[in-house]
Design a protein around this motif. Structure first.
Motif, mmCIF file in Angstrom:
data_model
loop_
_atom_site.group_PDB
_atom_site.id
_atom_site.type_symbol
_atom_site.label_atom_id
_atom_site.label_comp_id
_atom_site.label_asym_id
_atom_site.label_seq_id
_atom_site.Cartn_x
_atom_site.Cartn_y
_atom_site.Cartn_z
ATOM 1 N N TYR A 145 77.730 76.515 37.956
ATOM 2 C CA TYR A 145 77.620 75.127 38.421
ATOM 3 C C TYR A 145 76.282 74.892 39.131
ATOM 4 N N GLU A 163 73.086 74.222 45.937
ATOM 5 C CA GLU A 163 74.266 75.050 46.159
ATOM 6 C C GLU A 163 73.884 76.084 47.211
ATOM 7 N N GLY A 207 80.362 70.410 46.090
ATOM 8 C CA GLY A 207 80.968 71.279 45.097
ATOM 9 C C GLY A 207 82.450 71.400 45.344
ATOM 10 N N SER A 208 83.037 72.402 44.755
ATOM 11 C CA SER A 208 84.469 72.620 44.933
ATOM 12 C C SER A 208 84.775 73.068 46.359
ATOM 13 N N SER A 254 84.981 76.817 46.650
ATOM 14 C CA SER A 254 83.806 77.643 46.401
ATOM 15 C C SER A 254 83.023 77.916 47.686
ATOM 16 N N SER A 308 79.452 76.543 47.916
ATOM 17 C CA SER A 308 79.180 75.147 48.265
ATOM 18 C C SER A 308 79.431 74.869 49.745
#
Length: 334
Positions: A166, A271, A297-298, A301, A304
């Motif tokens: 990502y 990121e 982001g997620s 994660s 992130s």
């Protein structure tokens, strides 16, 4: 504005004009006497002094003692450095003239604040408020590549070395988007996000400014040598405030970040982990009143977490796509 010294020697008349760049020696038509003038300007000594200052290492390499002398003039600070008069700063192994000669042999240039190509943005680091471990003036920049890459709009895209698919995709999109909008990418030379952004921008015909902590002569890490060659082929530039061969340390990476922050018109974190080095650049950019963005982001994660931290603290605005990137940097599609 330097001191000009010159000497005259008689030569035969009607000598063809000749210039020798290294010594700045010229034979001039002045029949029946030709004057050979050798010029040594104060700016030459200034360049040598600044070269010496870039080699300063040690716990107080940008401490108050050195910076106080620097305020009086680079030549005074360099002289004190060479004689070991500054506590906590190692004595350089070479003179300024030797450093410049060695760099030229490696194809490296040296840019100083006195040069017309010096980025005005770096002067933001010169004031008293910038004094300290995180900030501080840039004495000079060793470079390899095209100085024209320092012109125009500059946008930093930074992030995790151990990036996810990502993060790499985001960096790739951002690098290409900046190239399409004729903006220059500013980044480091780490694996992950920075590598992806640099290769993407170069592939799209954009210019890249790569800021290194370990000199501009060789890639660090060595595995990114292909990034060097590709960005140079596209008119990019590698810069460092340390001479070639300097061993990169955590302190130097943090010091490098101030250059990235000051040079960039906007900084975007694609990121990053909670304690990523990229966050220090974002923080410095905020201190310098530069726009800072972060890509969400997620929530699952860890890669992130640093971006979410910036967004939660209000230190960055949300950048969710390339249009947000363009708006943050104040650039338009062509």
């Amino acid at each position: 504005s330097g001191v000009l010294s010159w000497m005259c020697t008689a030569t035969e008349p009607n000598v063809t004009e000749e210039g020798k760049e290294s010594g700045r020696t010229h034979k001039l038509h002045t029949p029946p006497l030709t004057m050979e003038i050798k010029m040594t300007t104060g700016s030459d000594k200034m360049r040598e002094a600044r070269a010496v200052l870039t080699s300063a290492t040690g716990p107080y390499a940008r401490g108050k003692d050195l910076l106080s002398l620097y305020r009086q003039g680079p030549e005074a600070a360099a002289a004190a450095l060479l004689t070991g008069e500054i506590y906590g700063v190692s004595v350089p192994e070479a003179s300024g003239a030797e450093m410049l000669e060695s760099a030229a042999a490696l194809g490296l240039g040296f840019l100083t604040p006195e040069d017309p190509q010096w980025p005005e943005a770096l002067k933001d680091l010169d004031g008293d408020a910038a004094e300290g471990s995180a900030m501080g003036p840039v004495f000079g920049l060793w470079y390899r590549g095209d100085l024209a890459a320092l012109e125009g709009t500059r946008v930093a895209v930074l992030g995790a070395r151990d990036s996810s698919g990502y993060g790499n995709a985001v960096a790739t999109d951002f690098g290409a988007a900046l190239a399409q909008r004729k903006a220059t990418l500013v980044t480091g030379n780490a694996f992950g996000v920075e590598r992806a952004a640099a290769l993407s921008a170069a592939a799209a015909g954009g210019r890249v400014i790569l800021v290194q902590a370990s000199g501009a002569g060789k890639s660090f890490p060595a595995g990114n040598e292909d990034v060097f060659s590709r960005l140079l082929a596209g008119g990019g530039i590698i810069i460092s405030d340390k001479p070639d061969g300097t061993v990169a340390t955590r302190t130097l990476f943090l010091a490098r970040n101030r250059i990235t922050a000051a040079l960039s018109d906007a900084v975007v974190i694609a990121e990053a982990r909670w304690r990523s080095s990229a966050l220090s650049t974002a923080t410095l950019a905020g201190h310098l009143k530069k726009p800072v963005g972060a890509v969400p982001g997620s929530m699952y994660s860890a890669l992130s977490a640093g971006c979410h931290r910036l967004l939660k603290e209000g230190s960055a605005v949300c950048v969710a796509d390339t249009q947000d990137l363009a708006e943050l940097a104040g650039i338009r599609a062509n």
